[in-house]
Design a protein around this motif. Structure first.
Motif, PDB file in Angstrom:
ATOM      1  N   ASN A 170       6.451   1.739 -10.795  1.00 27.62           N
ATOM      2  CA  ASN A 170       4.789   2.363 -11.461  1.00 27.62           C
ATOM      3  C   ASN A 170       4.935   3.927 -12.049  1.00 27.62           C
ATOM      4  OD1 ASN A 170       3.680   4.107  -9.732  1.00 27.62           O
ATOM      5  ND2 ASN A 170       3.129   2.713  -8.460  1.00 27.62           N
ATOM      6  N   ASN A 174       0.159  -1.600  -7.996  1.00 31.31           N
ATOM      7  CA  ASN A 174      -1.296  -1.508  -8.729  1.00 31.31           C
ATOM      8  C   ASN A 174      -1.050  -2.953 -10.164  1.00 31.31           C
ATOM      9  OD1 ASN A 174      -0.107  -0.250 -10.880  1.00 31.31           O
ATOM     10  ND2 ASN A 174      -0.713   2.205  -9.954  1.00 31.31           N
ATOM     11  N   GLN A 208       5.551   6.042  -9.476  1.00 26.00           N
ATOM     12  CA  GLN A 208       6.838   6.582  -7.786  1.00 26.00           C
ATOM     13  C   GLN A 208       7.252   5.470  -7.995  1.00 26.00           C
ATOM     14  OE1 GLN A 208       3.699   6.592  -4.414  1.00 26.00           O
ATOM     15  NE2 GLN A 208       4.140   4.279  -4.516  1.00 26.00           N
ATOM     16  N   THR A 261       2.235  -2.256 -11.263  1.00 28.02           N
ATOM     17  CA  THR A 261       3.514  -1.958 -10.839  1.00 28.02           C
ATOM     18  C   THR A 261       4.604  -3.787 -11.629  1.00 28.02           C
ATOM     19  OG1 THR A 261       2.535  -0.919  -9.243  1.00 28.02           O
ATOM     20  CG2 THR A 261       4.465  -1.813  -8.687  1.00 28.02           C
ATOM     21  N   GLY A 316       2.934   2.348  -3.554  1.00 30.11           N
ATOM     22  CA  GLY A 316       1.563   2.394  -4.799  1.00 30.11           C
ATOM     23  C   GLY A 316       0.744   1.447  -5.476  1.00 30.11           C
ATOM     24  N   GLU A 349       0.691  -1.200  -0.175  1.00 27.39           N
ATOM     25  CA  GLU A 349       0.241  -0.062  -0.251  1.00 27.39           C
ATOM     26  C   GLU A 349       0.307   1.509  -0.344  1.00 27.39           C
ATOM     27  OE1 GLU A 349      -3.315   2.396   2.858  1.00 27.39           O
ATOM     28  OE2 GLU A 349      -2.801   0.052   3.412  1.00 27.39           O
ATOM     29  N   SER A 350       2.007   1.450   0.888  1.00 27.71           N
ATOM     30  CA  SER A 350       2.666   2.628   1.178  1.00 27.71           C
ATOM     31  C   SER A 350       3.522   2.827  -0.842  1.00 27.71           C
ATOM     32  CB  SER A 350       3.778   2.288   1.832  1.00 27.71           C
ATOM     33  OG  SER A 350       5.168   1.259   1.924  1.00 27.71           O
TER      34      SER A 350
END
Length: 85
Positions: free
Chosen positions: A72, A32, A75, A35, A30, A27-28
């Motif tokens: 991703n 998806n 980031q 990625t 990001g 989660e931290s």
């Protein structure tokens, strides 16, 4: 790299705690569907012989180190661990 230590494969935390920490890290970072993940070794290879473990290219001076780089569109994230024997 989260559930056990690198040197002796000893448990570092419970399965439940490892899953929670993995979810928090994803989660931290990001994570998806776009990625891409990179690491410094061939840890996806199945080891069929009794010799030394998998191969990796270290980025630290520790005896053992590995991690995951997540990239991703928005980031780049890095989770890296090291261990000594």
């Amino acid at each position: 790299i989260i559930k056990t230590d690198l040197a002796y494969d000893w448990p570092a935390m419970s399965d439940d705690d490892a899953h929670i920490l993995t979810d928090d890290v994803q989660e931290s970072l990001g994570v998806n569907s776009f990625t891409k993940f990179y690491t410094n070794g061939d840890f996806d290879q199945i080891k069929n012989d009794p010799g030394p473990g998998n191969c990796w290219v270290p980025i630290t001076r520790s005896t053992f180190d590995t991690g995951v780089i997540a990239v991703n569109d928005f980031q780049i994230g890095l989770v890296w661990v090291e261990d000594e024997d």
